[in-house]
Design an enzyme around this catalytic site. Structure first.
Site, short mmCIF file in Angstrom:
data_model
loop_
_atom_site.label_atom_id
_atom_site.label_comp_id
_atom_site.label_asym_id
_atom_site.label_seq_id
_atom_site.Cartn_x
_atom_site.Cartn_y
_atom_site.Cartn_z
N CYS A 102 0.84 -1.20 0.00
CA CYS A 102 0.00 0.00 0.00
C CYS A 102 0.88 1.26 0.00
CB CYS A 102 -0.91 -0.01 1.22
SG CYS A 102 -1.99 1.43 1.25
N LYS A 152 1.56 -9.46 -0.10
CA LYS A 152 1.33 -8.73 -1.37
C LYS A 152 2.31 -7.57 -1.40
CE LYS A 152 -2.39 -6.76 -4.17
NZ LYS A 152 -2.40 -5.31 -3.96
N GLY A 244 -8.09 -6.58 -9.90
CA GLY A 244 -8.76 -5.61 -9.03
C GLY A 244 -9.75 -4.76 -9.80
N ARG A 245 -9.26 -3.64 -10.33
CA ARG A 245 -10.16 -2.66 -10.95
C ARG A 245 -10.96 -3.25 -12.10
NH1 ARG A 245 -5.49 1.58 -11.57
NH2 ARG A 245 -4.47 -0.42 -11.96
C1 LIG Z 1 -8.68 2.47 -4.47
C2 LIG Z 1 -7.73 1.34 -4.30
C3 LIG Z 1 -7.65 0.68 -3.09
C4 LIG Z 1 -6.75 -0.39 -2.91
N1 LIG Z 1 -6.73 -1.04 -1.72
C5 LIG Z 1 -5.85 -2.07 -1.54
C6 LIG Z 1 -5.80 -2.79 -0.32
O1 LIG Z 1 -6.59 -2.57 0.61
N2 LIG Z 1 -4.86 -3.75 -0.20
C7 LIG Z 1 -4.00 -4.06 -1.22
O2 LIG Z 1 -3.16 -4.94 -1.07
N3 LIG Z 1 -4.06 -3.42 -2.39
C8 LIG Z 1 -4.96 -2.45 -2.58
N4 LIG Z 1 -5.04 -1.83 -3.79
C9 LIG Z 1 -4.21 -2.31 -4.89
C10 LIG Z 1 -4.95 -3.42 -5.68
O3 LIG Z 1 -5.12 -4.57 -4.90
C11 LIG Z 1 -4.18 -3.78 -6.94
O4 LIG Z 1 -2.90 -4.19 -6.57
C12 LIG Z 1 -4.09 -2.63 -7.92
O5 LIG Z 1 -5.34 -2.00 -8.10
C13 LIG Z 1 -3.56 -3.10 -9.27
O6 LIG Z 1 -4.37 -4.13 -9.78
P1 LIG Z 1 -5.53 -3.84 -10.88
O7 LIG Z 1 -4.86 -3.12 -12.02
O8 LIG Z 1 -6.03 -5.21 -11.27
O9 LIG Z 1 -6.55 -3.00 -10.22
C14 LIG Z 1 -5.93 -0.79 -3.98
C15 LIG Z 1 -6.03 -0.14 -5.21
C16 LIG Z 1 -6.92 0.90 -5.39
C17 LIG Z 1 -7.02 1.56 -6.73
#
Ligand SMILES: Cc1cc2nc3c(=O)[nH]c(=O)nc-3n(C[C@H](O)[C@H](O)[C@H](O)COP(=O)(O)O)c2cc1C
Length: 373
Positions: A102, A152, A244-245
């Site tokens: 994070c 992570k 995620g997103r």
């Molecule tokens: C708004 C937001 C909140 C997130 N919260 C967390 C979290 O609580 N714990 C974590 O390990 N990663 C968190 N992430 C990171 C995501 O788990 C992920 O690693 C990141 O969005 C990239 O993956 P994606 O492109 O598939 O979204 C967060 C990302 C975003 C955008």
């Protein structure tokens, strides 16, 4: 097939933690579409869990359908993290995950999240301590082995370190494996990158190479389609993909990715080839939105459900826009506005019903705030 310690997953696709988004209701709808091997809670404060604060308990809520589930802890004190892990296991965690990625100040200023990438001895100490606690708790009824621990991470803190070949992640992943993690997820960005630019797949590949099969490496970042997932697996050699997103707009992405991976020989398939799953039609997407809203009301309360649907309708709305005979997408701005400004559940249901009846369409679309994340 992806195995984390002795926990065998049904698919190698994972729903990422996204603070404020991946609650029990959202995990449930993703699982209902299929293809999810493991879903994770958003980051949890061990102190909050131990004190039993309402927010932490809400975030950690799970149920029998929501399995297997990872519970993600953040912090920097090994003993408190171990107590948090103990709590997580007693409250249904199938996996305990440590957040080392994070980039948010609130977390890094307290030495947690990706700040741990700058203090590797502390990162290892946390893993050793939590791992010991999980061993001490003994076998879980599901696997007959202690609940596995994962971490992570990001590539490293400073982008220059990555570009100059000094990223800590390849060494850190090995160190964490020595200290007891059973899998590591790598988000292919540095802390300085935050979420800008594109994912650096070569950085994930270096971690895969470095751990040399000792533990699975799960690749994460920018997977928004089945082809992105295939690319992640092929270019990095990782064992699983965390999304995620991409799931916020299309909670059925895991189903589609899983089918695609089977089709291209990257996932096992049962029996003869099955047709590609049809994209959900308008009725299905509306039903999904309604179900999500109902679940949020059931698991939390009306206020929370209305707040969440207000801010999240745009993500779903992308899949509700039909193509017009002129090739342009139909604007559904009135529908989005109606849900965005709804103040009560009945106003939300009214908007859904009116849209299903063919109303709340037309007008000029404004830039979509769903692009903001
Ligand atoms: C708004 C937001 C909140 C997130 N919260 C967390 C979290 O609580 N714990 C974590 O390990 N990663 C968190 N992430 C990171 C995501 O788990 C992920 O690693 C990141 O969005 C990239 O993956 P994606 O492109 O598939 O979204 C967060 C990302 C975003 C955008």
């Amino acid at each position: 097939m992806l195995r984390i310690g002795d926990l065998q997953l049904r698919t190698n696709l994972l729903l990422a933690p996204i603070a404020g988004y991946c609650d029990l209701a959202f995990r449930t709808i993703c699982r209902e579409w299929g293809g999810v091997g493991l879903a994770c809670t958003d980051l949890l404060s061990p102190q909050g869990l131990l004190r039993g604060t309402a927010t932490s308990l809400d975030l950690a809520r799970t149920n029998d359908f929501d399995k297997p589930v990872g519970m993600q802890l953040y912090g920097s004190d090994p003993d408190i993290m171990a107590q948090g892990a103990h709590w997580a296991v007693e409250h249904g965690a199938s996996v305990v995950d440590i957040n080392m990625g994070c980039p948010v100040d609130k977390v890094t200023k307290k030495d947690g999240g990706s700040k741990l990438l700058t203090d590797l001895p502390r990162a290892a100490k946390i893993v050793e301590r939590v791992s010991r606690e999980l061993e001490r708790l003994g076998p879980s009824p599901t696997t007959g082995s202690p609940v596995p621990l994962t971490a992570k991470i990001r590539l490293c803190w400073h982008t220059a370190d990555f570009l100059e070949g000094r990223a800590c992640s390849p060494g850190l992943a090995c160190m964490l494996a020595d200290a007891g993690v059973k899998a590591v997820t790598v988000h292919g960005r540095t802390t300085e990158d935050k979420f800008a630019g594109t994912v650096r797949l070569e950085g994930i590949a270096r971690v895969v190479e470095s751990v040399a099969g000792r533990i699975p490496v799960i690749g994460n970042g920018d997977v928004r389609s089945p082809h992105d997932a295939e690319r992640m697996l092929r270019l990095t050699g990782c064992s699983g993909v965390m999304i995620g997103r991409g799931a916020l707009a299309t909670p059925w992405i895991f189903r589609d990715v899983w089918w695609h991976l089977g089709h291209v020989g990257l996932a096992p398939t049962d029996g003869p080839p099955t047709p590609r799953p049809a994209p959900p039609d308008e009725a299905h997407v509306l039903a999904c939105l309604r179900r999500f809203f109902d679940l949020m009301r059931e698991y939390r309360d009306d206020r929370y459900a209305v707040f969440q649907i207000n801010r999240r309708v745009s993500w779903f709305a992308r899949s509700l826009q039909r193509e017009l005979p002129n090739g342009k997408l139909e604007s559904i701005k009135p529908f989005k506005e109606a849900v965005r400004t709804a103040g009560t559940p009945s106003q939300v249901y009214d908007a859904l019903d009116r849209f299903a009846a063919g109303e709340l369409r037309g007008g000029v679309d404004s830039p979509d705030p769903a692009g903001a994340l």
